[in-house]
Design an enzyme around this catalytic site. Sequence first.
Site, PDB file in Angstrom:
ATOM      1  N   GLU A 106       0.853  -1.187   0.000  1.00 15.31           N
ATOM      2  CA  GLU A 106       0.000   0.000   0.000  1.00 15.31           C
ATOM      3  C   GLU A 106       0.890   1.237   0.000  1.00 15.31           C
ATOM      4  OE1 GLU A 106      -3.479  -0.224   2.366  1.00 15.31           O
ATOM      5  OE2 GLU A 106      -3.889   1.930   2.230  1.00 15.31           O
ATOM      6  N   ARG A 107       0.632   2.108  -0.956  1.00  8.83           N
ATOM      7  CA  ARG A 107       1.434   3.332  -1.135  1.00  8.83           C
ATOM      8  C   ARG A 107       2.912   2.998  -1.334  1.00  8.83           C
ATOM      9  NH1 ARG A 107      -2.911   5.854  -2.618  1.00  8.83           N
ATOM     10  NH2 ARG A 107      -4.515   5.870  -1.002  1.00  8.83           N
ATOM     11  N   GLU A 231     -10.484   4.791   9.011  1.00  8.20           N
ATOM     12  CA  GLU A 231     -10.679   4.432   7.600  1.00  8.20           C
ATOM     13  C   GLU A 231     -11.244   3.023   7.453  1.00  8.20           C
ATOM     14  OE1 GLU A 231      -6.789   5.317   5.863  1.00  8.20           O
ATOM     15  OE2 GLU A 231      -7.372   7.412   5.627  1.00  8.20           O
ATOM     16  N   ARG A 264      -1.917   3.640  16.703  1.00  5.96           N
ATOM     17  CA  ARG A 264      -1.881   4.839  15.850  1.00  5.96           C
ATOM     18  C   ARG A 264      -3.046   5.791  16.144  1.00  5.96           C
ATOM     19  NH1 ARG A 264      -2.307   4.046  10.334  1.00  5.96           N
ATOM     20  NH2 ARG A 264      -0.635   5.400   9.648  1.00  5.96           N
ATOM     21  N   ARG A 281     -11.433  18.252   9.986  1.00  9.16           N
ATOM     22  CA  ARG A 281     -10.646  17.021  10.167  1.00  9.16           C
ATOM     23  C   ARG A 281      -9.384  17.185  11.003  1.00  9.16           C
ATOM     24  NH1 ARG A 281      -8.405  12.960   5.408  1.00  9.16           N
ATOM     25  NH2 ARG A 281      -6.527  12.364   6.519  1.00  9.16           N
ATOM     26  N   LYS A 305       1.004  10.935  13.491  1.00  6.84           N
ATOM     27  CA  LYS A 305       1.622  11.486  12.272  1.00  6.84           C
ATOM     28  C   LYS A 305       2.111  12.901  12.542  1.00  6.84           C
ATOM     29  CE  LYS A 305      -1.051   8.721   8.987  1.00  6.84           C
ATOM     30  NZ  LYS A 305      -1.701   8.623   7.676  1.00  6.84           N
ATOM     31  N   ASP A 310      -2.436  14.440   6.969  1.00  6.41           N
ATOM     32  CA  ASP A 310      -1.943  13.162   6.471  1.00  6.41           C
ATOM     33  C   ASP A 310      -0.774  13.369   5.520  1.00  6.41           C
ATOM     34  OD1 ASP A 310      -1.654  10.554   5.787  1.00  6.41           O
ATOM     35  OD2 ASP A 310      -3.491  10.407   4.609  1.00  6.41           O
ATOM     36  N   GLU A 338       3.954   9.221  -0.788  1.00  2.61           N
ATOM     37  CA  GLU A 338       2.571   9.120  -1.251  1.00  2.61           C
ATOM     38  C   GLU A 338       2.083  10.422  -1.890  1.00  2.61           C
ATOM     39  OE1 GLU A 338      -0.196   7.926   1.763  1.00  2.61           O
ATOM     40  OE2 GLU A 338      -1.925   8.231   0.450  1.00  2.61           O
ATOM     41  N   GLU A 438       7.002  21.664  -3.411  1.00  2.00           N
ATOM     42  CA  GLU A 438       5.959  22.428  -2.710  1.00  2.00           C
ATOM     43  C   GLU A 438       5.441  23.568  -3.592  1.00  2.00           C
ATOM     44  OE1 GLU A 438       7.356  24.238   0.931  1.00  2.00           O
ATOM     45  OE2 GLU A 438       5.302  24.498   1.648  1.00  2.00           O
ATOM     46  N   TRP A 468     -13.765  12.973   2.673  1.00  2.08           N
ATOM     47  CA  TRP A 468     -12.539  12.772   3.448  1.00  2.08           C
ATOM     48  C   TRP A 468     -12.140  13.943   4.334  1.00  2.08           C
ATOM     49  CZ3 TRP A 468     -10.592   7.896   3.321  1.00  2.08           C
ATOM     50  CH2 TRP A 468     -10.994   7.087   2.257  1.00  2.08           C
TER      51      TRP A 468
END
Length: 604
Positions: A106-107, A231, A264, A281, A305, A310, A338, A438, A468
Amino acid sequence: MHYNWLAKLPPLPEDFSQLDSPHALAAWELSQFFSEKGYHLELIPEMGDRFQIHNNIISGGETGLLYGAYAAIRGLLSGAPIPEESAPCYSLRMINCWDNMDGTVERGYAGRSLFFEGDQFAYDPARLRHLGRMMASVGLNVLCINNVNVHEPAQGLLGELLPDLSALADLFRPFGVRLMVSVDFSLPLRADLSTADPLDAAVQDWWSRVAALVYREVPDLAGFLVKADSEGRPGPFTYGRSHAEGANLLARALKPFGGVLVWRCFVYNCKQDWRDTSIDRPKAAYETYQPLDGQFDDNVILQVKNGPFDFQVREPLSPLLLSLEKTPLALELQLAQEYTGQQIDLYAMAPMWQEIFEDLPTNRIQAIAAVSNLGRDENYFGHPLAAANFFGFGLLAWNPKADPTDMLSQWIRLTYDFTPQQAETLLQSMLRSRRIYERYTAPLGLGWMITPHSHYGPNPSGYEYDAWGTYHRANHLAVGIDRTAAGTGYLSQYPEALQARYQDPATCPELLLLFFHRLPYDYVMQDGRTLIQRIYDDHFLGAQEAAELEKALRALPFPEPDRLVILARAAKQTANAANWRDVINTFFYRLSGIPDQKDRKIYE
Ligand code: GCW
C-alpha cells in the site's frame, strides 16, 4: 549492482552461520576495513545501543558494538566525524512497512513486497540481509513487516504463520533488528469468539494466550502495531469502548513478555459531508486522544503522524504531539512519497524533519517511526536518490538534531564517487527539492489538490466534494479555511506560543497561510504581492525549478543503472511540474478572473 550508501562495503557472505549476533557481525564488518590497525570490541551488555570509541577500542552493548562499527566505517568512507561516544535519542527506531501478503505494497513506489507474494512469505534471504544491514548501518532497530490495514491472510501472523515469522526474526536478529506485526483489533472474531470487546474477560484471556504463543516463537518481538477505528478498520468504538480501553487490552497481553503496543492516532471521520462546515478534520486526533491522557498502560505508545492531516507537503505540527503529558508518544513520518512525488519526483525529506523538530522538543516523544519507502525494485527504493530518505531517517531517529546538510552529504559521499563540485551540485539539488515540489503543487499549506486515490498529479477539486474532510473551499473571492477561534477553532489545540504565531495572517508563516486562514485573492502578502499573484509566481517558478533540477541531474556522472532511472524520473518530474503549474494556475484564474501581472501563459 545497485548503488546506495552501502555500495562501498563488500557484499555480505552467503553463509551467515558464523554471523549469528550483532557482536559477531560487528567484528566481521570491521575486519573488512581495518585488517591491519583493527578495532577491538569490548562487550558491555548494559550499554545496550550505546557505544564509545577510544584508542581503537569500541565498547558497547551487543547492538552498540554494531552501531559503533558502522559509525567507524561510515566515517572512514565518507569523512564524517567518528563520534567518541554516542547514544540514540530513542530506543525504538522503527520502519513500518505497509506490505500485504498478496505481494502488493500500500502506497509503495519501489515495486512489490520484499517479504510476501501469493499470500505467503516469499523472500530472498540475501536481499533481506542487505535490508538488515541498511537498517543497522544507520541504527534502525524495529521492522513492522505488514500493512496497518491488515488483510487476510496476514491475520494468521499471530497464528498459523508464526513459524514463518519466527524464521524471519532469526534472519534479522544479527542486525539488531526486531520485528513487529500489525494486528487487527477484531482478531478474536476470526477465532470464533463472539465479540472483540476489550472489556470482555474471554477476549482478554484470548489475547493473553495469543501473546504467549507468539512470544514462544519470537521471544524478542518488539510488539504490535494497531490501526483501529480508522478508515474502516475495526476498533473499540464498535463496542462503545474508548481507545484507552482498546489499547490497554493488547498492552496487558504483551506486558509479561516485554512487548510494546503501538497504537496509531490516525482517527478521523472519513465519511464527512462536505457541506457540513462544523467538522474540521485536523481537530480529530486531539479531540479523541487528549481527554484520554493518563489512562494508558505504561507499555502503550501512541503513534502520531507529524501533521494533523496526512503527510501533506506542508502541515503544521500535530497539536497532539505537544499536548499529551502522561502518555509515551511516537512520531510517525512517511518515507513513502505518497503525496510527495511517489519516488518519481525528487523529494529529500531532511529539511522537513528539521522543521518538525524546531517545534517538537525531542523529549516530548519516546519513539520514532517511518512508513517504509522500500520495495523489491533492484535498488530497493524505486528512485535511487530516495535511498537518502531511508538513510537520513536512521540518523534522525538516532539524533533528531542531525543536520540535513550533513546527512545528505554523508549519503552522497558514501553512494557515489563524485568530485567535491559534483557532490555539491547533488547536495544543493536535494536540499532544494522539497521546496520545489511544494511550489508547483497545492499552494501555501492548502494540500490535497492531488488526484484522488492515486495521489500523483494535480486535481484541485478532486477531494473537494468528497467525504474525506480535505477541503480548500475556494470560490471566486477567497480560498482556505479559517482555523482560528473565529473559524473552526482548531488553533486553540496548540500551546499559546504557537497560537500567537499562527493567529494573525499578517505574521503567520506564509507557507502555512492557507492552512490557518481564509483569504481573498487580493490579500496583500508580506512582500507586497497579492495572494493570487503569489500563487501564480510560485507555480511558474516551481515548474521552472523542476526543469533546472533535471538539467543539473543530467550533468552529473551517475553510474549506471542509476543514471538511467534518475534521468527518466527527472523527465517525468519536469512534465508533472508543468502540468501542476498549468492546472493550478488555470483553476485559480478561472475562479478569480484575475490575470497574471507578468502576463505569462495561463489557460482560459
Ligand atoms: O494517507 C492514508 C493512505 C492510506 C493509509 C492511511 C494510514 C495504510 O492513503 O493508504 O493506509 O493513510 O496512514 O493509515
